[in-house]
Scaffold this motif. Sequence first.
Motif, short mmCIF file in Angstrom:
data_model
loop_
_atom_site.label_atom_id
_atom_site.label_comp_id
_atom_site.label_asym_id
_atom_site.label_seq_id
_atom_site.Cartn_x
_atom_site.Cartn_y
_atom_site.Cartn_z
N SER A 25 45.14 -24.97 1.55
CA SER A 25 45.92 -26.09 1.04
C SER A 25 44.96 -27.07 0.35
O SER A 25 43.74 -27.03 0.58
N PRO A 26 45.48 -27.95 -0.48
CA PRO A 26 44.61 -28.95 -1.11
C PRO A 26 43.83 -29.78 -0.07
O PRO A 26 42.64 -30.06 -0.28
N LYS A 27 44.46 -30.12 1.03
CA LYS A 27 43.78 -30.89 2.09
C LYS A 27 42.63 -30.08 2.69
O LYS A 27 41.52 -30.59 2.89
N GLU A 28 42.88 -28.81 3.00
CA GLU A 28 41.84 -27.94 3.56
C GLU A 28 40.69 -27.77 2.57
O GLU A 28 39.51 -27.78 2.96
N THR A 29 41.02 -27.62 1.30
CA THR A 29 40.01 -27.43 0.27
C THR A 29 39.12 -28.67 0.18
O THR A 29 37.90 -28.56 0.13
#
Length: 109
Positions: free
Chosen positions: A79-83
Amino acid sequence: MAMTDLLRAEDIKKAVGAFAAADSFDHKKFFQMVGLTKISAENVKKVFHILDKDKSGFIEEDELGFLLMGFSPDARALSPKETKTLMAAGDKDGDGKIGVDDRRALSHT
């Protein structure tokens, strides 16, 4: 060179499966489970080069989002957050990308 030339296929499958749910990715646990913390610095560098899809010498944010797929083609994208979390952990010099010199800090944190 394939990821399974450097890491055990069963470890890859188990690690990818452990983080199949969105927003569940923990890079420290993943890298430990997949076996990156147990291999030589030279082999960690080889893994880095496999993940560096455009062969720029860096793993940029767009490549980082597909990190799990670099280990297993049927894995999910981050996800963008994980990235962003992973980029912050691996980008030790703040240049917006993970260089070959940053890779050991990332895989051994």
